[in-house]
Design a protein around this motif. Structure first.
Motif, PDB file in Angstrom:
ATOM      1  N   ALA A 375     -29.457 -32.842   4.054  1.00 18.91           N
ATOM      2  CA  ALA A 375     -28.678 -31.042   3.722  1.00 18.91           C
ATOM      3  C   ALA A 375     -28.553 -29.993   3.751  1.00 18.91           C
ATOM      4  O   ALA A 375     -30.048 -29.999   2.816  1.00 18.91           O
ATOM      5  N   LYS A 376     -28.007 -29.334   3.711  1.00 22.70           N
ATOM      6  CA  LYS A 376     -28.567 -27.865   3.563  1.00 22.70           C
ATOM      7  C   LYS A 376     -28.005 -27.682   1.486  1.00 22.70           C
ATOM      8  O   LYS A 376     -26.988 -28.115   1.655  1.00 22.70           O
ATOM      9  N   PRO A 377     -28.485 -26.841   0.942  1.00 24.10           N
ATOM     10  CA  PRO A 377     -28.810 -26.325  -0.083  1.00 24.10           C
ATOM     11  C   PRO A 377     -27.304 -25.671   0.011  1.00 24.10           C
ATOM     12  O   PRO A 377     -26.670 -24.958   1.067  1.00 24.10           O
ATOM     13  N   ASP A 378     -26.805 -25.805  -1.641  1.00 23.20           N
ATOM     14  CA  ASP A 378     -25.284 -25.100  -1.060  1.00 23.20           C
ATOM     15  C   ASP A 378     -25.332 -23.206  -1.842  1.00 23.20           C
ATOM     16  O   ASP A 378     -26.366 -22.915  -1.934  1.00 23.20           O
ATOM     17  N   GLU A 379     -24.917 -22.734  -1.143  1.00 24.62           N
ATOM     18  CA  GLU A 379     -24.499 -21.558  -0.846  1.00 24.62           C
ATOM     19  C   GLU A 379     -25.108 -20.621  -3.010  1.00 24.62           C
ATOM     20  O   GLU A 379     -25.959 -19.643  -2.494  1.00 24.62           O
ATOM     21  N   LYS A 380     -24.095 -20.973  -3.002  1.00 25.64           N
ATOM     22  CA  LYS A 380     -23.851 -20.943  -4.685  1.00 25.64           C
ATOM     23  C   LYS A 380     -25.516 -20.570  -5.714  1.00 25.64           C
ATOM     24  O   LYS A 380     -25.800 -20.221  -6.358  1.00 25.64           O
ATOM     25  N   LEU A 381     -25.579 -22.819  -5.237  1.00 26.71           N
ATOM     26  CA  LEU A 381     -26.928 -22.521  -6.084  1.00 26.71           C
ATOM     27  C   LEU A 381     -28.322 -21.704  -5.374  1.00 26.71           C
ATOM     28  O   LEU A 381     -29.330 -21.556  -6.062  1.00 26.71           O
ATOM     29  N   VAL A 382     -28.215 -21.348  -4.062  1.00 24.28           N
ATOM     30  CA  VAL A 382     -29.794 -20.547  -3.380  1.00 24.28           C
ATOM     31  C   VAL A 382     -29.054 -19.281  -4.090  1.00 24.28           C
ATOM     32  O   VAL A 382     -30.352 -18.855  -4.422  1.00 24.28           O
ATOM     33  N   ASN A 383     -27.593 -18.837  -4.463  1.00 23.61           N
ATOM     34  CA  ASN A 383     -27.857 -17.154  -4.938  1.00 23.61           C
ATOM     35  C   ASN A 383     -28.397 -17.693  -6.035  1.00 23.61           C
ATOM     36  O   ASN A 383     -29.068 -16.379  -7.088  1.00 23.61           O
TER      37      ASN A 383
END
Length: 408
Positions: A375-383
């Protein structure tokens, strides 16, 4: 002349490794499988480097020679071109008959090899494979001597490796983590990269057991990422292949992490080289292209690999860069992904300036273990982790550098 003035034992010392080198042109024990023409190019270059090392080491010129070659990285192509042209010239002028079967067979064989080599560059996928990638351990006398010349680079500046804190040493000593290391700044050439690509470097001495070929067997050996174009430039590609680099595309980096390796990359890429800040107009600040570079963070989160910030203080000062036609050159870079920095080193040559480079290894930023690696990492977590990484770099820079830092 050499055979007439040299004793028999010395002749044996020269001929034995030469014979070994001939028999290992295509090395069955080479961990990384590369095309036969590339293997021959590597052997030929190592012969040249060995001769240079033997001559220049006693004169104290080996560090400057290696720095000159590294500074003019893309000029490496001139060495084999010169060698091939010289061979053809000598054959035609002094050895082969002016015409006839032998003349045509030998000359066409030389140019046939050149065509074979160029075709192998187009067809080869060694830079996209991760199962056999690693630093190519020296196989014989000439490989070892050539590697000794390479290591002289660390004494030229000199380059040192410093942990940000005692915590860094303790955490990296466990060797049980995978890492995605970001190396900054790119500069004209990113000399700090050389520390992570092979053994016996200041990084390997400080943190043994992390790089490929280290005396301690690495659990998650570092593998470098390089732009695809680097593997399509004759001779330059062999340099990157020998040091275990792989293609910087997302699927190849994913495969490397899936295979249990750690990776390192200059996150600012070729664009950041345009901002190398020791300039002819007197600019003095470090600029990192990082604000929108989040791919390496996504990789770390997807695989649960810790982020490792590394900053080479002084790397931007190894050359002088000019701002001439900067707007036009930045347009070329953004449009065609080709960086055209205008620069020079000492004496207006590719020889870098004598500027100490202190490579600071920051504290690892541990990320949560992924629940689904597909799965793609959550963008909030990426940021969130991208910002943590930027703050860590700012702390490193504030502690060790003496100039402003700007993130673009």
């Amino acid at each position: 002349m050499l055979l007439r003035v040299t004793g028999s034992s010395q002749v044996q010392q020269f001929l034995i490794p030469l014979t070994q080198s001939i028999y290992t042109l295509i090395d069955a024990n080479m961990v990384r499988k590369i095309p036969i023409p590339s293997a021959l190019i590597v052997r030929g270059m190592n012969l040249i480097y060995t001769g240079a090392y033997i001559i220049l080491k006693p004169l104290g010129l080996a560090p400057a020679a290696n720095a000159f070659l590294s500074g003019g990285l893309f000029g490496l192509l001139l060495l084999p071109v010169t060698a091939i042209y010289s061979i053809v010239y000598i054959l035609r002028e002094f050895i082969l008959p002016a015409e006839g079967l032998w003349h045509d067979a030998v000359i066409y064989s030389v140019w046939g090899f050149v065509v074979w080599y160029l075709l192998s560059i187009i067809m080869d996928d060694a830079h996209c494979r991760v199962d056999d990638t690693c630093f190519r351990t020296p196989q014989n006398h000439f490989d070892r001597q050539a590697y000794e010349l390479f290591k002289e680079l660390f004494d030229y500046f000199p380059i040192t490796c410093v942990p940000y804190s005692e915590k860094v040493t303790q955490q990296l000593a466990t060797m049980d983590k995978q890492y995605v290391a970001g190396v900054h700044p790119h500069g004209i050439h990113c000399f700090p990269l050389t520390l992570l690509a092979s053994p016996d470097t200041p990084f390997d001495q400080q943190f043994p057991g992390l790089v490929s070929g280290s005396a301690k067997t690495p659990k998650h050996p570092f593998t470098g990422l390089a732009a695809t174009i680097m593997f399509k430039i004759p001779v330059v590609r062999e340099f990157f292949l020998v040091f275990g680099y792989i293609d910087a595309s997302r699927h190849v980096a994913d495969a490397a992490l899936d295979a249990g390796k750690s990776i390192f990359v200059v996150t600012g890429g070729e664009e950041e080289s345009m901002y190398a800040t020791s300039t002819g107009s007197g600019g003095q600040e470090d600029i990192l292209v990082l604000k929108n570079r989040k791919g390496f963070v996504r990789l770390a989160l997807k695989h649960g690999a810790s982020l490792l910030p590394i900053f080479g203080v002084g790397n931007n000062d190894t050359f002088v860069r000019y701002n001439f036609a900067m707007g036009f050159r930045q347009w070329i870079q953004k449009t065609f992904k080709i960086a055209l920095p205008i620069f020079h080193g000492r004496f207006f040559t590719p020889l870098p300036y004598h500027t100490p480079i202190k490579v600071i290894v920051g504290e690892p930023i541990h990320v949560p273990k992924p629940t689904d690696t597909n799965a793609k990492p959550d963008e909030k977590l990426v940021n969130e982790y991208h910002q943590k990484y930027i703050e860590a770099l700012k702390e490193i820079h504030a502690k060790f550098a003496d100039r402003p830092l700007r993130i673009v």
